[in-house]
Every structure is written in C-alpha cells, then in structure tokens.
Write a protein that holds these residues in place. Structure first.
Motif, short mmCIF file in Angstrom:
data_model
loop_
_atom_site.label_atom_id
_atom_site.label_comp_id
_atom_site.label_asym_id
_atom_site.label_seq_id
_atom_site.Cartn_x
_atom_site.Cartn_y
_atom_site.Cartn_z
N VAL A 51 118.43 86.97 44.23
CA VAL A 51 119.46 85.82 44.51
C VAL A 51 118.80 84.45 44.14
O VAL A 51 119.09 83.54 43.89
CB VAL A 51 120.40 86.24 45.51
CG1 VAL A 51 121.22 84.88 45.89
CG2 VAL A 51 121.41 87.34 45.29
N ARG A 52 117.76 84.55 45.43
CA ARG A 52 117.06 83.39 45.48
C ARG A 52 116.17 82.79 44.19
O ARG A 52 116.17 81.68 43.84
CB ARG A 52 115.74 83.67 46.65
CG ARG A 52 115.15 82.49 47.36
CD ARG A 52 114.25 82.83 48.39
NE ARG A 52 115.15 83.75 49.26
CZ ARG A 52 114.60 84.87 49.66
NH1 ARG A 52 113.49 85.52 49.39
NH2 ARG A 52 115.37 85.58 50.80
N ARG A 53 115.81 84.00 43.50
CA ARG A 53 115.11 83.59 42.36
C ARG A 53 115.99 83.06 41.15
O ARG A 53 115.84 82.04 40.51
CB ARG A 53 114.31 84.84 41.53
CG ARG A 53 113.03 85.19 42.06
CD ARG A 53 112.29 86.13 41.14
NE ARG A 53 113.33 87.30 41.13
CZ ARG A 53 113.27 88.24 41.91
NH1 ARG A 53 112.28 88.41 42.99
NH2 ARG A 53 113.85 89.56 41.54
N ALA A 54 117.38 83.48 41.07
CA ALA A 54 118.41 83.33 40.21
C ALA A 54 118.66 81.76 40.44
O ALA A 54 118.99 80.95 39.48
CB ALA A 54 119.50 84.20 40.28
N ARG A 55 118.92 81.42 41.93
CA ARG A 55 119.29 80.14 42.23
C ARG A 55 118.35 79.06 41.86
O ARG A 55 118.48 78.21 41.29
CB ARG A 55 119.64 80.21 43.79
CG ARG A 55 121.13 80.62 44.14
CD ARG A 55 121.20 80.80 45.49
NE ARG A 55 122.60 81.19 46.07
CZ ARG A 55 122.82 81.49 47.10
NH1 ARG A 55 121.93 81.28 48.23
NH2 ARG A 55 124.00 81.93 47.49
#
Length: 87
Positions: A51-55
């Motif tokens: 999720v952090r990478r996608a954001r």
C-alpha cells in the motif's frame, strides 16, 4: 557490494558502507529476521508495504502530471569556512 578505501581513510569507508547498506535495506531486514514473525503478521506487513509503495507511486505520477505540487527542494546550508577551504 564494494567500497574503496582512499588514503587509508577507513572511517570514511565505513560511513560509505553503512550508507549503502542502509539504502539496500539490510539493517531493516536483519531487524526483521531477528525474531519469528507469524505468517499473519507477515501478510499484514507485506500488504502495508505494498500500500505504501502504491501510494508513493501514485503521488509521484500525480506530481509528474501536475495534479499536485511537487515538494519544495531542500536548501543546503553553506559549510563552515574551515571545511570549505581548499586543500
């Protein structure tokens, strides 16, 4: 991974090595492997990382497209006079 030692300056080489290891995530990996991680905790951690990478990717894409303002560049402070003197 390779670090060159110049002028027998081992302290500087150690600093460079630590910085490279930090960038590669070796210290984070060592800390994570220090103790057992339950499979459910592992799944939750990996999902949170994804999720952090996608954001982060979406934020960078939006900045490139001009939808949001890019962060202000950091202003470097001038070095002390003794450190800036030529050798």
């Amino acid at each position: 991974m390779q670090v060159l030692v110049r002028d027998n300056n081992v302290d500087q080489a150690i600093r460079v090595l630590k910085k490279k290891l930090q960038r590669e995530g070796v210290f984070r990996e060592m800390k994570r492997r220090a103790s057992y991680e339950k499979p459910s905790e592992q799944r939750a951690r990996e999902k949170a990382e994804a999720v952090r990478r996608a954001r982060k990717l979406a934020r960078k894409q939006a900045q490139r497209e001009g939808l949001i303002a890019a962060p202000k560049p950091k202003v470097l402070k001038p070095r002390a006079a003794s450190a800036a003197a030529p050798r």
